[in-house]
Write an enzyme that holds these catalytic residues in place. Structure first.
Site, PDB file in Angstrom:
ATOM      1  N   TYR A  80      -2.154  -2.810 -26.339  1.00  0.00           N
ATOM      2  CA  TYR A  80      -1.060  -1.901 -25.973  1.00  0.00           C
ATOM      3  C   TYR A  80       0.280  -2.461 -26.446  1.00  0.00           C
ATOM      4  O   TYR A  80       0.984  -1.813 -27.205  1.00  0.00           O
ATOM      5  CB  TYR A  80      -1.051  -1.696 -24.459  1.00  0.00           C
ATOM      6  CG  TYR A  80      -0.094  -0.627 -23.997  1.00  0.00           C
ATOM      7  CD1 TYR A  80      -0.402   0.719 -24.158  1.00  0.00           C
ATOM      8  CD2 TYR A  80       1.119  -0.958 -23.404  1.00  0.00           C
ATOM      9  CE1 TYR A  80       0.475   1.711 -23.731  1.00  0.00           C
ATOM     10  CE2 TYR A  80       2.000   0.019 -22.974  1.00  0.00           C
ATOM     11  CZ  TYR A  80       1.669   1.351 -23.139  1.00  0.00           C
ATOM     12  OH  TYR A  80       2.533   2.333 -22.718  1.00  0.00           O
ATOM     13  N   ASN A 119       7.891   1.621 -16.682  1.00  0.00           N
ATOM     14  CA  ASN A 119       7.079   2.124 -15.548  1.00  0.00           C
ATOM     15  C   ASN A 119       7.535   3.466 -14.948  1.00  0.00           C
ATOM     16  O   ASN A 119       8.256   3.501 -13.949  1.00  0.00           O
ATOM     17  CB  ASN A 119       7.021   1.064 -14.438  1.00  0.00           C
ATOM     18  CG  ASN A 119       6.288  -0.187 -14.895  1.00  0.00           C
ATOM     19  OD1 ASN A 119       6.749  -0.886 -15.783  1.00  0.00           O
ATOM     20  ND2 ASN A 119       5.137  -0.460 -14.296  1.00  0.00           N
ATOM     21  N   ARG A 158      -2.751   2.686 -12.127  1.00  0.00           N
ATOM     22  CA  ARG A 158      -1.493   1.966 -12.001  1.00  0.00           C
ATOM     23  C   ARG A 158      -1.095   1.855 -10.533  1.00  0.00           C
ATOM     24  O   ARG A 158      -1.660   2.525  -9.663  1.00  0.00           O
ATOM     25  CB  ARG A 158      -0.389   2.644 -12.824  1.00  0.00           C
ATOM     26  CG  ARG A 158      -0.437   2.202 -14.263  1.00  0.00           C
ATOM     27  CD  ARG A 158       0.515   2.965 -15.129  1.00  0.00           C
ATOM     28  NE  ARG A 158       0.121   4.360 -15.260  1.00  0.00           N
ATOM     29  CZ  ARG A 158       0.798   5.257 -15.966  1.00  0.00           C
ATOM     30  NH1 ARG A 158       1.901   4.912 -16.578  1.00  0.00           N
ATOM     31  NH2 ARG A 158       0.372   6.504 -16.053  1.00  0.00           N
ATOM     32  N   VAL A 159      -0.096   1.038 -10.283  1.00  0.00           N
ATOM     33  CA  VAL A 159       0.108   0.571  -8.916  1.00  0.00           C
ATOM     34  C   VAL A 159       0.538   1.679  -7.941  1.00  0.00           C
ATOM     35  O   VAL A 159       0.035   1.737  -6.818  1.00  0.00           O
ATOM     36  CB  VAL A 159       1.076  -0.643  -8.907  1.00  0.00           C
ATOM     37  CG1 VAL A 159       2.490  -0.255  -9.325  1.00  0.00           C
ATOM     38  CG2 VAL A 159       1.059  -1.333  -7.582  1.00  0.00           C
ATOM     39  N   ARG A 185      10.250  -7.888 -14.375  1.00  0.00           N
ATOM     40  CA  ARG A 185      10.673  -6.948 -15.408  1.00  0.00           C
ATOM     41  C   ARG A 185      11.808  -6.106 -14.847  1.00  0.00           C
ATOM     42  O   ARG A 185      11.709  -5.577 -13.743  1.00  0.00           O
ATOM     43  CB  ARG A 185       9.503  -6.042 -15.763  1.00  0.00           C
ATOM     44  CG  ARG A 185       9.842  -5.058 -16.803  1.00  0.00           C
ATOM     45  CD  ARG A 185       8.640  -4.331 -17.245  1.00  0.00           C
ATOM     46  NE  ARG A 185       7.741  -5.171 -18.006  1.00  0.00           N
ATOM     47  CZ  ARG A 185       6.461  -4.893 -18.181  1.00  0.00           C
ATOM     48  NH1 ARG A 185       5.943  -3.833 -17.607  1.00  0.00           N
ATOM     49  NH2 ARG A 185       5.710  -5.668 -18.923  1.00  0.00           N
TER      50      ARG A 185
END
Ligand code: UDP
Length: 287
Positions: free
Chosen positions: A117, A146, A158-159, A250
């Site tokens: 990715y 995100n 995803r989270v 991040r």
């Protein structure tokens, strides 16, 4: 508007409200195969974004990012269209500069499980830039941090979708590692607004990458607590190992997006989470 998707992670029901629109057309197609259609703007978003999905078939993920982007650039060149690439904060890898400005070159493992990715997206940025320099194709590069929002798949992986579905269905939340790693989440409407503004931006430096993200940094533990609180579920944790190469932190520096596009995100995380959780809750009730 022509919408192209191979429906690997997308579903038709997400565009149900658009299908009857007279200016909307859906084409089931995989960008790894060349295509020729008349158009003047290309928003190139094709590629699974969840680690679970993009690691399912890593070679296909690289093909999508490299061959798929090459095909979209050839299309742009042939019909004279402007192309916007949705790149990613993953180009910064596990960053040693924090927050990350667009001038930071990143810290990426080229042979790790995320490489299909993040190296794929890095190569795509290179391809766009070289098509611009070599062939004069008009390019725009957005580095998205995100995104989340309504209509994410239950099994997205995803989270936010994981925590929301777990909390709503009475399961403990799966926290990877100690949960101290951070991310910045941008609500989908804000991300889309940033992409449209970037597509229409005409400045001299328009071909340079622009971060599109929400600067509010949150740890995964804080995120899990917020989601459980909104749902009204007890904060119960099922600890899992931290995946290999999971970035520790991040956060976007969005000075460039503010100055050039007049853009900054409007939706606070708590408000965006409420909308997202309410959508999951309705879909779970209708299952
Ligand atoms: N994560 C977690 N539990 C989950 C899914 C993800 O704790 O059920 C963590 C993951 O380890 C990462 C962060 O949440 O640190 C964001 O993961 P996601 O897959 O959503 O996005 P990405 O890592 O690509 O930014």
């Amino acid at each position: 508007m022509i919408c192209v998707d191979n429906l690997f992670t997308g579903v038709r029901s997400n565009i149900r409200q658009l299908l009857e629109h007279e200016h909307f057309e859906f084409l089931r197609h995989d960008v790894v195969q060349p295509m020729l259609i008349d158009c003047d703007q290309i928003y190139h978003l094709a590629c699974p974004a969840s680690p679970v999905h993009y690691q399912h078939n890593p070679v296909k993920t690289i093909q999508t990012n490299v061959v798929g982007t090459y095909n979209m650039l050839e299309l742009a060149r042939q019909v004279g269209a402007r192309i916007l690439q949705t790149s990613t904060s993953e180009v910064y890898g596990d960053p040693v500069v924090h927050p990350q400005p667009e001038t930071y070159w990143g810290n990426v493992n080229p042979i790790g499980p995320r490489a299909c990715y993040d190296e794929g997206k890095r190569c795509a940025e290179t391809l766009l830039t070289d098509y611009h320099l070599q062939n004069g194709v008009e390019i725009r590069i957005a580095r998205i941090f995100n995104t989340y929002g309504p209509r994410m798949a239950f099994d997205d992986g995803r989270v936010i979708s994981n925590f929301a579905v777990q909390a709503l269905t009475g399961k403990p939340v799966t926290l990877f590692g100690d949960g101290q790693q951070t991310r910045c989440f941008c609500y989908v409407d804000d991300t889309v607004d940033g992409l449209v503004r970037l597509m229409h931006y005409e400045g001299d430096e328009a071909s340079e990458p622009v971060n599109i993200g929400h600067p509010g940094e949150v740890s995964m533990r804080q995120l899990a607590e917020m989601i459980c609180e909104i749902v009204g579920a007890p904060f119960e944790v099922d600890y899992k190992p931290l995946p290999t190469d999971d970035p520790r932190k991040r956060e976007p520096d969005i000075t460039r997006a503010r100055r050039r596009l007049g853009w900054s995100p409007r939706t606070e995380l708590s408000a965006g989470l409420r909308r997202t959780i309410s959508d999951f809750s309705q879909r779970i009730a209708n299952r």
